[in-house]
Design an enzyme around this catalytic site. Sequence first.
Site, PDB file in Angstrom:
ATOM      1  N   GLU A   1      -1.769   7.841  -4.586  1.00 44.48           N
ATOM      2  CA  GLU A   1      -0.645   7.647  -3.681  1.00 44.48           C
ATOM      3  C   GLU A   1      -0.648   8.612  -2.495  1.00 44.48           C
ATOM      4  O   GLU A   1      -0.129   8.279  -1.428  1.00 44.48           O
ATOM      5  CB  GLU A   1       0.677   7.788  -4.449  1.00 44.48           C
ATOM      6  CG  GLU A   1       0.876   6.737  -5.533  1.00 44.48           C
ATOM      7  CD  GLU A   1       0.949   5.337  -4.959  1.00 44.48           C
ATOM      8  OE1 GLU A   1       1.690   5.121  -3.990  1.00 44.48           O
ATOM      9  OE2 GLU A   1       0.233   4.449  -5.472  1.00 44.48           O
TER      10      GLU A   1
ATOM     11  N   TYR B   1       7.382   0.160  -6.942  1.00 44.73           N
ATOM     12  CA  TYR B   1       7.989  -0.791  -6.005  1.00 44.73           C
ATOM     13  C   TYR B   1       6.952  -1.624  -5.268  1.00 44.73           C
ATOM     14  O   TYR B   1       7.278  -2.592  -4.585  1.00 44.73           O
ATOM     15  CB  TYR B   1       8.850  -0.045  -4.980  1.00 44.73           C
ATOM     16  CG  TYR B   1       8.078   1.004  -4.202  1.00 44.73           C
ATOM     17  CD1 TYR B   1       7.350   0.661  -3.065  1.00 44.73           C
ATOM     18  CD2 TYR B   1       8.052   2.333  -4.613  1.00 44.73           C
ATOM     19  CE1 TYR B   1       6.623   1.613  -2.373  1.00 44.73           C
ATOM     20  CE2 TYR B   1       7.338   3.290  -3.919  1.00 44.73           C
ATOM     21  CZ  TYR B   1       6.624   2.929  -2.800  1.00 44.73           C
ATOM     22  OH  TYR B   1       5.899   3.875  -2.122  1.00 44.73           O
ATOM     23  N   GLY B   2       5.668  -1.257  -5.361  1.00 43.36           N
ATOM     24  CA  GLY B   2       4.587  -1.952  -4.655  1.00 43.36           C
ATOM     25  C   GLY B   2       3.425  -2.223  -5.595  1.00 43.36           C
ATOM     26  O   GLY B   2       3.584  -2.848  -6.642  1.00 43.36           O
TER      27      GLY B   2
END
Length: 230
Positions: A129, A54-55
């Site tokens: 992450e 999503y990023g």
Amino acid sequence: MTLSRRYLEEGQMRALYIAAVDDKRALTDEQLSALLTATLARKPKGAGWWVFAYGSLLWNPLFPVAEARAGSVHGLHRRFCLRSVASRGTVERPGLVLALEPGGACHGVVYRLPSPLALDELHLLFRRELVVGAYHPRWIQVRSADRRLTALTFVVKRDHPQYASLTHDQECEIIAQACGAFGSSCDYLMRTRAALASHGIIDRYLETLASDVVQRQLACATPSPAQEVK
């Protein structure tokens, strides 16, 4: 500098955050391995090796991709709600990066990892992450065309020191100015928009943010009448 596989493999991501904050916030390889083990234990039976992006994973995944599909998630939405004190900002002037928060919906891309490489690639993904433990790794349901897929993604911890609940104007101000080791928060925003557009996805939140950030930057770059007189 651009984030690379070599950077992750050599443990430089952790070193970057230790220099920016402290070694207590930056997770060790042992802690990351324990998190991955616990996450894999929760992997639904029959689920494949999919990751929901999503990023920054949209435009710089750093892992081999066997398949990519546009997909949507319900119950989570994308927002600039995580302060970046090293990669896209500094401790003195934190930047912002995207995270998933509860509520709403999010359109992104699911990537399938090649099965023989999946475990090794997830180790690297966790180094990237979860470097400061700001996310909960979660298995979610993604709707992709006529298929429902189970994918791994990362949902922000609202009790993390770097979490930020900001107004639109505050987001714009930070993104327009902040810059860190991997570039500016504005660059992060623009690359995410472009990557989504390449999959036919237009995110109104990001579009509005980008327009307002550019206007703010132009206003700051334009001298005022008083400055022109001087």
